[in-house]
Design a protein around this motif. Structure first.
Motif, PDB file in Angstrom:
ATOM      1  N   TYR A 153      32.480  44.547   6.995  1.00  0.00           N
ATOM      2  CA  TYR A 153      31.592  45.483   7.669  1.00  0.00           C
ATOM      3  C   TYR A 153      32.360  46.127   8.807  1.00  0.00           C
ATOM      4  N   ALA A 154      31.853  47.242   9.264  1.00  0.00           N
ATOM      5  CA  ALA A 154      32.510  47.973  10.348  1.00  0.00           C
ATOM      6  C   ALA A 154      31.628  47.968  11.584  1.00  0.00           C
ATOM      7  N   ASP A 155      32.222  47.650  12.720  1.00  0.00           N
ATOM      8  CA  ASP A 155      31.511  47.775  13.988  1.00  0.00           C
ATOM      9  C   ASP A 155      31.415  49.242  14.390  1.00  0.00           C
ATOM     10  N   TRP A 156      32.433  50.009  14.089  1.00  0.00           N
ATOM     11  CA  TRP A 156      32.488  51.433  14.418  1.00  0.00           C
ATOM     12  C   TRP A 156      33.102  52.194  13.253  1.00  0.00           C
ATOM     13  N   VAL A 157      32.645  53.397  13.040  1.00  0.00           N
ATOM     14  CA  VAL A 157      33.218  54.284  12.036  1.00  0.00           C
ATOM     15  C   VAL A 157      33.399  55.653  12.684  1.00  0.00           C
ATOM     16  N   VAL A 158      34.584  56.219  12.536  1.00  0.00           N
ATOM     17  CA  VAL A 158      34.858  57.563  13.042  1.00  0.00           C
ATOM     18  C   VAL A 158      35.130  58.454  11.835  1.00  0.00           C
ATOM     19  N   VAL A 159      34.369  59.518  11.712  1.00  0.00           N
ATOM     20  CA  VAL A 159      34.558  60.468  10.619  1.00  0.00           C
ATOM     21  C   VAL A 159      34.866  61.833  11.238  1.00  0.00           C
ATOM     22  N   VAL A 160      35.974  62.414  10.831  1.00  0.00           N
ATOM     23  CA  VAL A 160      36.376  63.729  11.320  1.00  0.00           C
ATOM     24  C   VAL A 160      36.446  64.644  10.110  1.00  0.00           C
ATOM     25  N   THR A 161      35.831  65.800  10.198  1.00  0.00           N
ATOM     26  CA  THR A 161      35.897  66.758   9.097  1.00  0.00           C
ATOM     27  C   THR A 161      36.635  68.004   9.548  1.00  0.00           C
ATOM     28  N   GLY A 162      37.215  68.697   8.600  1.00  0.00           N
ATOM     29  CA  GLY A 162      37.919  69.930   8.920  1.00  0.00           C
ATOM     30  C   GLY A 162      38.422  70.598   7.664  1.00  0.00           C
ATOM     31  N   TYR A 163      38.966  71.772   7.828  1.00  0.00           N
ATOM     32  CA  TYR A 163      39.466  72.551   6.703  1.00  0.00           C
ATOM     33  C   TYR A 163      40.979  72.497   6.574  1.00  0.00           C
ATOM     34  N   GLU A 164      41.673  72.268   7.671  1.00  0.00           N
ATOM     35  CA  GLU A 164      43.141  72.267   7.669  1.00  0.00           C
ATOM     36  C   GLU A 164      43.655  70.843   7.513  1.00  0.00           C
ATOM     37  N   GLN A 165      44.186  70.518   6.324  1.00  0.00           N
ATOM     38  CA  GLN A 165      44.656  69.160   6.072  1.00  0.00           C
ATOM     39  C   GLN A 165      45.779  68.760   7.022  1.00  0.00           C
ATOM     40  N   GLU A 166      46.653  69.696   7.366  1.00  0.00           N
ATOM     41  CA  GLU A 166      47.753  69.385   8.285  1.00  0.00           C
ATOM     42  C   GLU A 166      47.222  68.995   9.657  1.00  0.00           C
ATOM     43  N   ALA A 167      46.202  69.692  10.141  1.00  0.00           N
ATOM     44  CA  ALA A 167      45.605  69.362  11.439  1.00  0.00           C
ATOM     45  C   ALA A 167      44.965  67.980  11.393  1.00  0.00           C
ATOM     46  N   LEU A 168      44.283  67.659  10.302  1.00  0.00           N
ATOM     47  CA  LEU A 168      43.668  66.339  10.173  1.00  0.00           C
ATOM     48  C   LEU A 168      44.725  65.244  10.084  1.00  0.00           C
ATOM     49  N   ALA A 169      45.808  65.518   9.368  1.00  0.00           N
ATOM     50  CA  ALA A 169      46.898  64.542   9.262  1.00  0.00           C
ATOM     51  C   ALA A 169      47.542  64.305  10.622  1.00  0.00           C
ATOM     52  N   ASN A 170      47.734  65.378  11.392  1.00  0.00           N
ATOM     53  CA  ASN A 170      48.311  65.235  12.733  1.00  0.00           C
ATOM     54  C   ASN A 170      47.392  64.434  13.638  1.00  0.00           C
ATOM     55  N   ASN A 221      42.661  53.569   8.108  1.00  0.00           N
ATOM     56  CA  ASN A 221      42.732  55.015   8.293  1.00  0.00           C
ATOM     57  C   ASN A 221      43.030  55.657   6.952  1.00  0.00           C
ATOM     58  N   GLY A 222      42.450  56.810   6.699  1.00  0.00           N
ATOM     59  CA  GLY A 222      42.749  57.515   5.467  1.00  0.00           C
ATOM     60  C   GLY A 222      42.295  58.954   5.519  1.00  0.00           C
ATOM     61  N   LEU A 223      42.917  59.775   4.711  1.00  0.00           N
ATOM     62  CA  LEU A 223      42.511  61.165   4.550  1.00  0.00           C
ATOM     63  C   LEU A 223      41.892  61.291   3.169  1.00  0.00           C
ATOM     64  N   TYR A 224      40.694  61.821   3.101  1.00  0.00           N
ATOM     65  CA  TYR A 224      39.968  61.929   1.851  1.00  0.00           C
ATOM     66  C   TYR A 224      39.476  63.354   1.666  1.00  0.00           C
ATOM     67  N   SER A 225      39.368  63.781   0.432  1.00  0.00           N
ATOM     68  CA  SER A 225      38.803  65.095   0.154  1.00  0.00           C
ATOM     69  C   SER A 225      37.737  64.937  -0.922  1.00  0.00           C
ATOM     70  N   PRO A 226      36.704  65.748  -0.843  1.00  0.00           N
ATOM     71  CA  PRO A 226      35.637  65.612  -1.842  1.00  0.00           C
ATOM     72  C   PRO A 226      36.134  66.073  -3.210  1.00  0.00           C
ATOM     73  N   SER A 227      35.683  65.388  -4.238  1.00  0.00           N
ATOM     74  CA  SER A 227      36.048  65.808  -5.588  1.00  0.00           C
ATOM     75  C   SER A 227      34.986  66.768  -6.139  1.00  0.00           C
ATOM     76  N   TYR A 228      33.823  66.786  -5.503  1.00  0.00           N
ATOM     77  CA  TYR A 228      32.761  67.690  -5.922  1.00  0.00           C
ATOM     78  C   TYR A 228      31.806  67.856  -4.770  1.00  0.00           C
TER      79      TYR A 228
END
Length: 66
Positions: free
Chosen positions: A12-29, A51-58
């Protein structure tokens, strides 16, 4: 029973941080700098963060599901 088959209990997670954006390079940085394991540990996070970078498949819009 399912947890015994896998050999571990669910985590289980005590905290979850979700960041969304359009620029994959900015998210990776961001993931490599401010949201890196070391940076989060300095703020009090434990070492077991994932930590991970994910993109929607649909994705659907309201018009798609009418």
């Amino acid at each position: 029973t399912e947890q015994k088959i896998r050999g571990s209990a669910d985590q289980y997670a005590d905290w979850v941080v979700v960041v969304t954006g359009y620029e994959q390079e900015a998210l990776a940085n961001l993931s490599a700098a401010e949201l890196s394991g070391g940076s989060l540990e300095k703020l009090g996070a434990v070492r077991s963060q994932i930590n991970g970078l994910y993109s929607p498949s649909y994705s659907a819009t309201p018009a798609d599901i009418r």
